[in-house]
Design a protein around this motif. Structure first.
Motif, PDB file in Angstrom:
ATOM      1  N   LEU A  11      44.678  52.434 -76.974  1.00  0.00           N
ATOM      2  CA  LEU A  11      45.997  52.252 -77.579  1.00  0.00           C
ATOM      3  C   LEU A  11      46.140  53.132 -78.814  1.00  0.00           C
ATOM      4  O   LEU A  11      45.188  53.320 -79.568  1.00  0.00           O
ATOM      5  CB  LEU A  11      46.209  50.790 -77.998  1.00  0.00           C
ATOM      6  CG  LEU A  11      46.125  49.740 -76.897  1.00  0.00           C
ATOM      7  CD1 LEU A  11      46.263  48.346 -77.497  1.00  0.00           C
ATOM      8  CD2 LEU A  11      47.189  49.973 -75.843  1.00  0.00           C
ATOM      9  N   THR A  12      47.337  53.615 -79.045  1.00  0.00           N
ATOM     10  CA  THR A  12      47.608  54.368 -80.271  1.00  0.00           C
ATOM     11  C   THR A  12      47.861  53.387 -81.406  1.00  0.00           C
ATOM     12  O   THR A  12      48.128  52.201 -81.178  1.00  0.00           O
ATOM     13  CB  THR A  12      48.851  55.264 -80.098  1.00  0.00           C
ATOM     14  OG1 THR A  12      50.008  54.420 -79.948  1.00  0.00           O
ATOM     15  CG2 THR A  12      48.703  56.190 -78.891  1.00  0.00           C
ATOM     16  N   GLU A  13      47.820  53.886 -82.629  1.00  0.00           N
ATOM     17  CA  GLU A  13      48.119  53.042 -83.786  1.00  0.00           C
ATOM     18  C   GLU A  13      49.538  52.467 -83.686  1.00  0.00           C
ATOM     19  O   GLU A  13      49.777  51.314 -84.031  1.00  0.00           O
ATOM     20  CB  GLU A  13      47.953  53.839 -85.086  1.00  0.00           C
ATOM     21  CG  GLU A  13      46.512  54.120 -85.464  1.00  0.00           C
ATOM     22  CD  GLU A  13      45.750  52.861 -85.859  1.00  0.00           C
ATOM     23  OE1 GLU A  13      46.364  51.902 -86.366  1.00  0.00           O
ATOM     24  OE2 GLU A  13      44.525  52.833 -85.650  1.00  0.00           O
ATOM     25  N   ASP A  14      50.492  53.281 -83.207  1.00  0.00           N
ATOM     26  CA  ASP A  14      51.868  52.807 -83.049  1.00  0.00           C
ATOM     27  C   ASP A  14      51.954  51.682 -82.021  1.00  0.00           C
ATOM     28  O   ASP A  14      52.700  50.717 -82.199  1.00  0.00           O
ATOM     29  CB  ASP A  14      52.798  53.954 -82.641  1.00  0.00           C
ATOM     30  CG  ASP A  14      53.059  54.925 -83.790  1.00  0.00           C
ATOM     31  OD1 ASP A  14      52.810  54.550 -84.963  1.00  0.00           O
ATOM     32  OD2 ASP A  14      53.503  56.057 -83.514  1.00  0.00           O
ATOM     33  N   GLU A  15      51.192  51.793 -80.927  1.00  0.00           N
ATOM     34  CA  GLU A  15      51.193  50.734 -79.912  1.00  0.00           C
ATOM     35  C   GLU A  15      50.585  49.448 -80.462  1.00  0.00           C
ATOM     36  O   GLU A  15      51.095  48.348 -80.201  1.00  0.00           O
ATOM     37  CB  GLU A  15      50.439  51.198 -78.666  1.00  0.00           C
ATOM     38  CG  GLU A  15      51.176  52.269 -77.875  1.00  0.00           C
ATOM     39  CD  GLU A  15      50.325  52.926 -76.806  1.00  0.00           C
ATOM     40  OE1 GLU A  15      50.907  53.388 -75.807  1.00  0.00           O
ATOM     41  OE2 GLU A  15      49.080  52.994 -76.970  1.00  0.00           O
ATOM     42  N   VAL A  16      49.507  49.565 -81.222  1.00  0.00           N
ATOM     43  CA  VAL A  16      48.885  48.394 -81.838  1.00  0.00           C
ATOM     44  C   VAL A  16      49.877  47.720 -82.777  1.00  0.00           C
ATOM     45  O   VAL A  16      50.056  46.493 -82.743  1.00  0.00           O
ATOM     46  CB  VAL A  16      47.592  48.787 -82.586  1.00  0.00           C
ATOM     47  CG1 VAL A  16      47.077  47.636 -83.441  1.00  0.00           C
ATOM     48  CG2 VAL A  16      46.530  49.254 -81.598  1.00  0.00           C
ATOM     49  N   ARG A  17      50.538  48.506 -83.610  1.00  0.00           N
ATOM     50  CA  ARG A  17      51.524  47.966 -84.551  1.00  0.00           C
ATOM     51  C   ARG A  17      52.670  47.278 -83.810  1.00  0.00           C
ATOM     52  O   ARG A  17      53.091  46.179 -84.154  1.00  0.00           O
ATOM     53  CB  ARG A  17      52.064  49.077 -85.455  1.00  0.00           C
ATOM     54  CG  ARG A  17      52.932  48.564 -86.593  1.00  0.00           C
ATOM     55  CD  ARG A  17      53.478  49.661 -87.508  1.00  0.00           C
ATOM     56  NE  ARG A  17      52.587  50.675 -88.006  1.00  0.00           N
ATOM     57  CZ  ARG A  17      52.206  51.828 -87.424  1.00  0.00           C
ATOM     58  NH1 ARG A  17      52.604  52.146 -86.301  1.00  0.00           N
ATOM     59  NH2 ARG A  17      51.405  52.695 -87.976  1.00  0.00           N
ATOM     60  N   ALA A  18      53.174  47.914 -82.741  1.00  0.00           N
ATOM     61  CA  ALA A  18      54.288  47.350 -81.977  1.00  0.00           C
ATOM     62  C   ALA A  18      53.896  46.029 -81.316  1.00  0.00           C
ATOM     63  O   ALA A  18      54.693  45.077 -81.294  1.00  0.00           O
ATOM     64  CB  ALA A  18      54.763  48.352 -80.924  1.00  0.00           C
ATOM     65  N   LEU A  19      52.669  45.945 -80.791  1.00  0.00           N
ATOM     66  CA  LEU A  19      52.213  44.689 -80.190  1.00  0.00           C
ATOM     67  C   LEU A  19      52.121  43.577 -81.220  1.00  0.00           C
ATOM     68  O   LEU A  19      52.546  42.446 -80.972  1.00  0.00           O
ATOM     69  CB  LEU A  19      50.846  44.892 -79.523  1.00  0.00           C
ATOM     70  CG  LEU A  19      50.872  45.511 -78.136  1.00  0.00           C
ATOM     71  CD1 LEU A  19      49.474  45.924 -77.703  1.00  0.00           C
ATOM     72  CD2 LEU A  19      51.464  44.530 -77.135  1.00  0.00           C
ATOM     73  N   ARG A  20      51.565  43.893 -82.381  1.00  0.00           N
ATOM     74  CA  ARG A  20      51.455  42.883 -83.437  1.00  0.00           C
ATOM     75  C   ARG A  20      52.838  42.391 -83.857  1.00  0.00           C
ATOM     76  O   ARG A  20      53.043  41.187 -84.037  1.00  0.00           O
ATOM     77  CB  ARG A  20      50.699  43.451 -84.640  1.00  0.00           C
ATOM     78  CG  ARG A  20      49.239  43.712 -84.368  1.00  0.00           C
ATOM     79  CD  ARG A  20      48.531  44.250 -85.617  1.00  0.00           C
ATOM     80  NE  ARG A  20      47.190  44.670 -85.334  1.00  0.00           N
ATOM     81  CZ  ARG A  20      46.148  43.873 -85.183  1.00  0.00           C
ATOM     82  NH1 ARG A  20      46.312  42.581 -85.280  1.00  0.00           N
ATOM     83  NH2 ARG A  20      44.953  44.363 -84.935  1.00  0.00           N
ATOM     84  N   GLU A  21      53.770  43.321 -84.002  1.00  0.00           N
ATOM     85  CA  GLU A  21      55.129  42.944 -84.398  1.00  0.00           C
ATOM     86  C   GLU A  21      55.811  42.116 -83.314  1.00  0.00           C
ATOM     87  O   GLU A  21      56.544  41.166 -83.613  1.00  0.00           O
ATOM     88  CB  GLU A  21      55.946  44.193 -84.725  1.00  0.00           C
ATOM     89  CG  GLU A  21      55.499  44.873 -86.009  1.00  0.00           C
ATOM     90  CD  GLU A  21      56.165  46.222 -86.255  1.00  0.00           C
ATOM     91  OE1 GLU A  21      57.022  46.636 -85.438  1.00  0.00           O
ATOM     92  OE2 GLU A  21      55.819  46.868 -87.263  1.00  0.00           O
TER      93      GLU A  21
END
Length: 198
Positions: A11-21
């Motif tokens: 996962l990219t950092e953006d994908e990780v952030r989007a999942l958390r959000e």
């Protein structure tokens, strides 16, 4: 607050952030009015705890099933341990399941059963199609195995990615869910009006 994501994460950092959000948004928006009452209603804090507990239980269940799916796809425990931030042994102890179950003890009138193992998610549908033509149908499954039972009829099998409403649609088409829908997919079967090939 920053978190450590393994260097090998797919996962990219953006994908990780989007999942958390997305998880946080689901927790805050699903109980009606929760977000709006958090600042002035002490009971809203308790509703937040309850909603978060449900989300944690569900993500824990999804993680267990995702690991089982990765194992079915042929991935090794050391790779999964790295993604989970634990050792190979810790991953196997927490998420491991037997890969060759014993079929249920035979009862009077019970059909012959066979365990197909090891069988990965990459090959299982072709194997099940072959067995289905010969009259075998799935009665149980898990990581790297399927238990099939003999019959006099040909069967077809279907692997359905988890999506809301899929079960209702498939059952209307004559498919039967083998057991409770699992993440990321469930297995369905239906008999064909053809004699088993021997």
């Amino acid at each position: 607050m920053s978190s450590v994501v393994p260097d090998t994460t797919p996962l990219t950092e953006d994908e990780v952030r989007a999942l958390r959000e997305a998880v946080a948004e689901a927790v805050l928006s699903t109980p009606t009015g929760l977000r709006d009452t958090l600042g002035d209603d002490p009971d809203a804090a308790l509703r937040l705890v309850a909603a978060t507990r449900v989300a944690a239980e569900e993500t824990s269940r999804l993680l267990r099933e995702a690991v089982a799916g990765a194992r079915s796809a042929g991935h090794r425990w050391d790779t999964l341990g790295t993604l989970l931030g634990v050792s190979k042994q810790a991953a196997q102890q927490r998420f491991g399941t037997p890969t060759r179950p014993d079929p249920a003890p035979g009862e009077a009138g019970t059909r012959e059963r066979e365990v197909l193992s090891p069988i990965t998610s990459l090959e299982e549908m072709a194997v099940l199609a072959d067995y289905g033509r010969r009259g075998w149908h799935v009665v149980d499954y898990g990581t790297l195995f399927h238990v099939v039972e003999a019959s006099d009829t040909q069967w077809e099998h279907h692997r359905q990615p988890w999506t809301p409403g899929a079960r209702r649609r498939l059952e209307a088409e004559g498919w039967t869910l083998v057991k409770t829908m699992t993440f990321p997919w469930g297995y369905y079967k239906r008999p064909l009006d053809l004699p088993a090939q021997r």
